[in-house]
Design a protein around this motif. Structure first.
Motif, PDB file in Angstrom:
ATOM      1  N   ASN A 284       0.463  -1.134   0.027  1.00 49.62           N
ATOM      2  CA  ASN A 284       0.332   0.193  -0.179  1.00 49.62           C
ATOM      3  C   ASN A 284       0.541   1.239  -0.547  1.00 49.62           C
TER       4      ASN A 284
ATOM      5  N   LEU B 165      -0.696   4.216  -1.616  1.00 44.88           N
ATOM      6  CA  LEU B 165      -2.514   4.064  -0.923  1.00 44.88           C
ATOM      7  C   LEU B 165      -2.842   4.902   0.018  1.00 44.88           C
ATOM      8  N   ASP B 166      -0.957   3.949   0.768  1.00 47.93           N
ATOM      9  CA  ASP B 166      -1.298   4.073   2.246  1.00 47.93           C
ATOM     10  C   ASP B 166      -0.420   5.363   2.518  1.00 47.93           C
TER      11      ASP B 166
ATOM     12  N   ARG C 287      -4.625  15.145  -6.116  1.00 44.39           N
ATOM     13  CA  ARG C 287      -5.212  14.728  -7.141  1.00 44.39           C
ATOM     14  C   ARG C 287      -3.589  14.135  -7.742  1.00 44.39           C
TER      15      ARG C 287
ATOM     16  N   ILE D  50      -3.094  10.571  -7.246  1.00 44.86           N
ATOM     17  CA  ILE D  50      -4.301   9.512  -8.070  1.00 44.86           C
ATOM     18  C   ILE D  50      -3.888   9.617  -9.464  1.00 44.86           C
ATOM     19  N   ASP D  51      -3.378  10.962  -9.926  1.00 51.01           N
ATOM     20  CA  ASP D  51      -3.145  10.769 -11.669  1.00 51.01           C
ATOM     21  C   ASP D  51      -2.174   9.957 -11.130  1.00 51.01           C
TER      22      ASP D  51
ATOM     23  N   ARG E 240      -0.718   7.923  -9.844  1.00 50.98           N
ATOM     24  CA  ARG E 240      -0.898   5.965  -9.830  1.00 50.98           C
ATOM     25  C   ARG E 240      -2.144   5.309 -11.321  1.00 50.98           C
ATOM     26  N   LEU E 241      -2.574   6.345 -11.600  1.00 52.01           N
ATOM     27  CA  LEU E 241      -2.917   5.808 -12.783  1.00 52.01           C
ATOM     28  C   LEU E 241      -2.388   5.424 -14.202  1.00 52.01           C
TER      29      LEU E 241
ATOM     30  N   PHE F  67      -2.622  -2.342 -10.112  1.00 57.65           N
ATOM     31  CA  PHE F  67      -2.997  -3.059  -9.458  1.00 57.65           C
ATOM     32  C   PHE F  67      -3.910  -4.294  -9.451  1.00 57.65           C
TER      33      PHE F  67
END
Lengths: 227, 406
Positions: A51, A56-57, A77, A80-81, A83-84, A89
């Motif tokens: 994570n 994520l964490d 933001r 998240i981008d 990660r995208l 995952f």
């Protein structure tokens, strides 16, 4: 070439009486194209570590550097981008979106990336064919077996063309035949397309396929063996 | 955006029964509220229509000093220009003029104060249908020099059709006014006050009596209904200049407007309670929808969906419930309202008798006013938007690693 560098990573949970160090000062580097298994008993910190690695964490301290980007230096933001575009995952419980078909689940992530309809269509088709589900494009998750769902999840993880894929106990809910199929697919993708896989597991069959085995216990890395 | 809407739509039908029950609550709310509003507005419209047609008209043009001080000295000359101006307004259907003042009305031995109204018999009848209140004798004939008097006044003065009414009063600028007039007919209005004091005369006859040559108290202007009032008022107010002024029915009957507003407020409270109950029903559904999908929401954010997009999906889901409910509600209420609009409910018994006595039609009317419908859309949208704050809040506050463990 190293794509992930982890420096002095800590994740400490403050309980009411006792402080729990789920990840306790981890330093490790992952190279591009590795096929790594993180192993260890339950509660050893594998999932927490993944994570933190996957953004994520949030760690208590330490750095996770992916391609020279300090992941935890990014705002919500941007994270998240990040990660995208950089991380794929695969979850233990497949976690497909139940109202979308196999095709739509895979396309979904590319749509978030803003890819063209044509590109989405072609890539989705080739990925689902690669995981042996070319004939189940329009099936919803509830019409697929656990193994098939996990293969869709792998296709989804690959769809965004990530730098690496994190898989948290991907075979834990699968029977031996589905496990074998999934591992073959992951191994082929790793070998032929140089995709980096990092997965946590208890499963000896998974460990046997791994070319690097990192053993964790009490939040620390106990051993790091290249097979 | 398209895929978010598709996702929201599909999510809505994951638990069909629950969604349908929630939609049903909105459906019944919209159906009841629409019918109730239509009935209320229909009644107000009918009541206002009855009242303005009874006497004041929808609009009046007066001398600007007349309304505050209704004396014959504040009357005006209705120029041809003024008539042309009023007739040129598209919504205007009829116009007429009146001269009103007070005089003493006497029979052989008795006298009483009376309201003397000079009218153009034909034009007046088109607006107020004065003929229908004639209970004895006849309505004015062309060039008639007689009078029509209220039934109570006739009873008090002990005069009948064919008798002579003597009138004495003060005319224009204090000139003494006196005359005797044959009684052509007796009028009985629903309003007892009018019965006690009204004397109608032909306009020129009245102007002669008060020495108010070519003067009138007001020009009465009619439009089809109260919905045509606003544009007509706008145009007239823009064109009518000092020393004239334009007044609408609500300015002339503030008590009527107040009564309508009061009743409308009562209806609004009932509808608000209804919608609040429905809102809580939707809220419960939305809470369940969010609670049972926490992990899925975590996955979506984990793989790269921005929380604001996730919030958008949840918002669409909530709005869809309201939207489907509103459309279903309209599908139910439009045929009903159409039926009742074209076939008003006839009242009977005491209610009908009372309404007839008050000069109102004994019918329950329904309205097709657009606001009957768009107000429901606005209300349900606002309600769902408020309810949607919860999932938006939950999406924005989502902790991915915790959601994945849910």
């Amino acid at each position: 070439m190293s794509i992930i560098k982890i420096n002095n990573l800590f994740k400490i949970y403050d309980g009411s009486q006792i402080e729990v160090k789920a990840v306790n000062g981890v330093d490790i580097t992952f190279e591009e194209g590795e096929f790594t298994a993180i192993v260890g008993p339950s509660g050893s910190g594998k999932t927490t570590f993944l994570n933190l690695l996957g953004g994520l964490d949030r760690p208590t301290s330490g750095d996770v550097i992916v391609d020279n980007v300090n992941v935890w230096g990014l705002s919500g933001r941007k994270l998240i981008d990040f990660r995208l575009h950089n991380i794929g995952f695969v979850f233990q419980a497949y976690n497909l979106i139940p109202v979308l078909t196999a095709k739509e689940n895979v396309e979904f992530i590319m749509e978030l990336q803003g890819r063209s309809k044509q590109e989405r269509f072609e890539r989705t088709k080739s990925l689902l064919e690669a995981v042996g589900l070319g004939d189940r494009l329009d099936s919803r998750p509830n019409k697929l077996s656990g193994g098939q769902q996990q293969r869709v999840a792998v296709a989804r993880a690959l769809a965004s063309k990530p730098k690496f894929i994190l898989a948290d106990e991907p075979t834990a809910n699968l029977d031996s035949r589905s496990t074998e199929t999934l591992l073959d697919i992951m191994e082929t993708l790793n070998r032929e397309e140089n995709i980096t896989f990092i997965f946590s597991t208890h499963d000896a069959r998974v460990m046997n396929k791994a070319r690097r085995i990192v053993t964790m216990e009490d939040g620390k890395i106990l051993s790091d063996v290249h097979v | 955006m398209k895929s978010n809407i598709l996702l929201a739509w599909r999510n809505l039908w994951r638990n069909k029964r629950r969604t349908l029950i929630t939609v049903a609550s909105v459906f019944f709310g919209v159906l009841l509220s629409t019918l109730m509003t239509s009935m209320q507005e229909g009644s107000y419209s009918s009541m206002i229509d009855n009242i303005v047609k009874f006497y004041s008209g929808y609009i009046q043009i007066q001398h600007e000093a007349y309304w505050d001080n209704k004396t014959i000295n504040n009357t005006m000359t209705p120029t041809g220009e003024l008539f042309e101006l009023a007739s040129s307004v598209r919504e205007v259907t009829h116009t007429t003029t009146r001269l009103e003042s007070f005089a003493l009305a006497s029979s052989e031995t008795l006298t009483r104060g009376s309201l003397v109204i000079g009218i153009d018999p034909d034009k007046e009848n088109k607006i107020t249908e004065l003929t229908k209140w004639v209970i004895d004798g006849t309505y004015f004939r062309p060039g008639d020099d007689g009078v029509l008097i209220g039934s109570e006044l006739a009873r008090y003065l002990k005069i009948e059709v064919g008798d002579t009414l003597v009138m004495i009063g003060a005319g224009y600028h204090g000139v003494s006014a006196a005359g005797k007039y044959p009684v052509r007919g007796i009028l009985k209005f629903p309003n007892p006050e009018l019965n006690k004091q009204t004397v109608y005369m032909e306009l020129s006859n009245c102007q002669n009596f008060f020495s108010a040559e070519n003067l009138v108290s007001s020009m009465i202007i009619m439009v089809d209904d109260q919905y045509d009032l606003k544009p007509a008022m706008k145009e007239l107010k823009a064109q009518v200049k000092s020393p004239y002024t334009v007044m609408s029915w609500d300015e002339m009957h503030p008590e009527l407007l107040q009564m309508v507003e009061g009743d409308r407020a009562g209806g609004t409270v009932i509808k608000a309670i209804l919608y609040i109950l429905i809102g809580f029903g939707i809220f419960g559904t939305v809470m369940m929808m969010v609670a049972e999908r926490t992990r899925e929401m975590g996955v979506m954010v984990a793989i790269g969906m921005q929380k604001i997009k996730l919030a958008g999906i949840l918002f669409f889901e909530t709005v869809f419930i309201g939207l489907i409910g509103v459309l279903a509600g309209f599908a139910g209420s439009i045929p009903l309202i159409t039926w009742f609009y074209t076939n008003p409910v006839k009242l009977s018994g005491n209610v009908a008798d009372t309404m007839i006595e008050m000069g109102l039609d004994p019918y329950m009317y329904f309205s097709w006013l657009p606001s009957v419908f768009y107000n429901q859309v606005i209300t349900v949208f606002v309600m769902t938007a408020i309810v949607a704050i919860y999932p938006l809040f939950m999406a924005v506050r989502l902790k991915v690693h915790l959601a994945l463990r849910a």
